[in-house]
Design an enzyme around this catalytic site. Structure first.
Site, short mmCIF file in Angstrom:
data_model
loop_
_atom_site.label_atom_id
_atom_site.label_comp_id
_atom_site.label_asym_id
_atom_site.label_seq_id
_atom_site.Cartn_x
_atom_site.Cartn_y
_atom_site.Cartn_z
N ASP A 38 26.50 10.26 -42.66
CA ASP A 38 27.14 11.06 -41.63
C ASP A 38 26.31 12.28 -41.30
O ASP A 38 26.16 12.67 -40.14
CB ASP A 38 28.51 11.57 -42.09
CG ASP A 38 29.49 10.48 -42.44
OD1 ASP A 38 29.43 9.43 -41.79
OD2 ASP A 38 30.30 10.69 -43.35
N HIS A 43 30.09 11.23 -45.82
CA HIS A 43 29.18 10.21 -46.31
C HIS A 43 27.76 10.73 -46.08
O HIS A 43 27.50 11.47 -45.14
CB HIS A 43 29.33 8.90 -45.53
CG HIS A 43 30.68 8.26 -45.59
ND1 HIS A 43 31.70 8.64 -44.76
CD2 HIS A 43 31.15 7.26 -46.36
CE1 HIS A 43 32.76 7.89 -45.02
NE2 HIS A 43 32.46 7.03 -45.98
#
Length: 437
Positions: free
Chosen positions: A104, A101
């Site tokens: 992340d 993501h």
């Protein structure tokens, strides 16, 4: 930069007799199974969020993870260092892919402009590491569920500004995925649903979600991104009901809003069980619609009612998964992404290797067993014979649309009674599978 895992060498295949916990017993990346190497059949991917961002916290306690490379900050500098740690791990593990993501890999800034700048700074390192190691991006996605702005959802939010922000975030995430040569892009509607219908205009929210996805499809075409778009089904958590609740619901949504030609499904075992299905069921539903694209590999705990994201260790499960995947010819742009985390009690860095090695071996065993079952042919032949009445005669006419209710009435009036049913032989087939396991 010093090694984050100085005591671990590259994981090697040593065979079934090996007692080395840091060696593959069944995953031999160069072994050919059904015309492809194991590496190409399984296309393993490491999930950035659990493996490098997860702190092993749960709803009852703070994180326990020991990660010596972390400095306790959420800075861009730490994110860049973490990226290099991630690639050291993935390279030593021998996985060909990773997935992330946007949040992340890079921290959120004070506004969208700063956030995008942060992401670009880390993407530069990711690109360098991909070039150094040959590891590829399986897929990217945008995290549209953690930040408080997404309290009411993202594409389905009652706040139009939130929709706009989410659209801008997805635009950037698609661009980054494209820049990194990502093979696909995933939409997971973590908060695209409702907790109560008392405050929800369900039809309007689903219309907005469809508009959002159409915008993404249009932008993908505009920038020349050739990767596959996926939707990932999940029935609940954190909402009570999510619009992407299972494979059938996703397919119905895609057909209703004329998106079926643009998105396939990324299926996860733990999401399937939360929906009251088996993973094999979800795979077969997607495959029947030619929409099976990729999988998030994990499993749940039958005694717990939430998404535990455990590493898969059940050979029956992986055999079932690989039977469905081999039947459609295997992956194209998708792969086996370990959306899984070590247990809270397994908090040392070495546990990350143990968990992934076990998951990869379990899938390798499932692949070999599934291939052996297909080569044996008895299972496929049983299913073929079970439906043989549809291959000719009245069954063939029904399938070809050559008869209607009147003709079928005439047929049964003349025949008088139906042909005898044959046993489904479930226990026989379960025993057959056990022969190979």
């Amino acid at each position: 930069m010093p090694s984050a895992f100085p005591d671990v060498s590259k994981i090697q295949f040593e065979g079934a007799k090996s007692k080395n916990p840091l060696a593959f017993k069944h995953y031999n990346p160069d072994e050919v199974v059904e015309g492809k190497t194991m590496k190409d059949q399984l296309r393993f991917s490491v999930a950035y969020w659990h493996t490098f961002r997860g702190q092993l916290a749960d709803m009852f306690g703070v994180g326990t993870a020991v990660r010596p490379w972390e400095d306790g900050t959420n800075s861009v500098k730490m994110a860049q260092k973490r990226a290099r740690v991630a690639f050291e791990f993935i390279e030593k593990l021998g996985a060909p892919f990773y997935a992330f993501h946007d949040r992340d890999v890079a921290p959120e800034g004070n506004d969208l402009r700063e956030t995008n700048k942060n992401l670009d700074a880390v993407v530069k390192v990711l690109k360098e590491e991909q070039g150094r190691t040959g590891i590829k991006l399986l897929w990217g996605t945008a995290c549209l569920f953690v930040h408080p702005r997404y309290v009411h959802g993202a594409a389905t939010s009652c706040n139009a500004d939130v929709f706009a922000y989410a659209a801008a975030q997805v635009k950037k995430a698609i661009e980054v995925t494209h820049e990194l040569g990502g093979e696909s892009y995933v939409f997971w509607g973590g908060r695209e649903g409702y907790t109560t219908l008392l405050n929800t205009n369900l039809k309007r929210e689903m219309d907005h979600l469809a508009k959002f996805l159409h915008m993404a499809v249009d932008y993908k075409r505009k920038i020349g991104f050739k990767g596959q778009f996926y939707i990932e089904p999940k029935p609940k958590e954190p909402t009570k009901h999510q619009y992407d609740s299972d494979a059938a619901a996703c397919l119905n949504f895609l057909r209703e809003y004329h998106l079926i030609d643009h998105l396939k499904l990324n299926l996860e075992t733990n999401h399937a069980t939360l929906a009251g299905h088996t993973m094999q069921h979800e795979l077969e539903v997607a495959a029947a619609a030619n929409a099976l694209g990729s999988i998030d590999a994990n499993t749940g705990d039958l005694l717990l009612g939430w998404d535990t994201d455990q590493f898969p260790t059940d050979v029956y499960l992986t055999t079932q998964i690989m039977l469905s995947l081999l039947k459609i010819g295997g992956f194209t742009s998708g792969g086996t992404n370990f959306d899984a985390k070590a247990r809270r009690e397994s908090f040392e860095p070495i546990d990350l290797f143990y968990a992934h090695v076990g998951g990869m071996d379990t899938f390798a065993r499932g692949l070999k067993i599934a291939a052996a079952i297909r080569r044996d042919g008895r299972l496929a032949e049983f299913v073929k014979q079970r439906y043989s009445s549809w291959d000719s005669g009245i069954g063939g006419k029904i399938e070809k649309g050559k008869v209607g209710l009147k003709e079928l009435e005439t047929y049964m009036l003349k025949k008088g009674t139906v042909a005898a049913n044959a046993s489904g032989r479930q226990e026989f087939l379960e025993n057959l599978i056990n022969e190979f396991i």
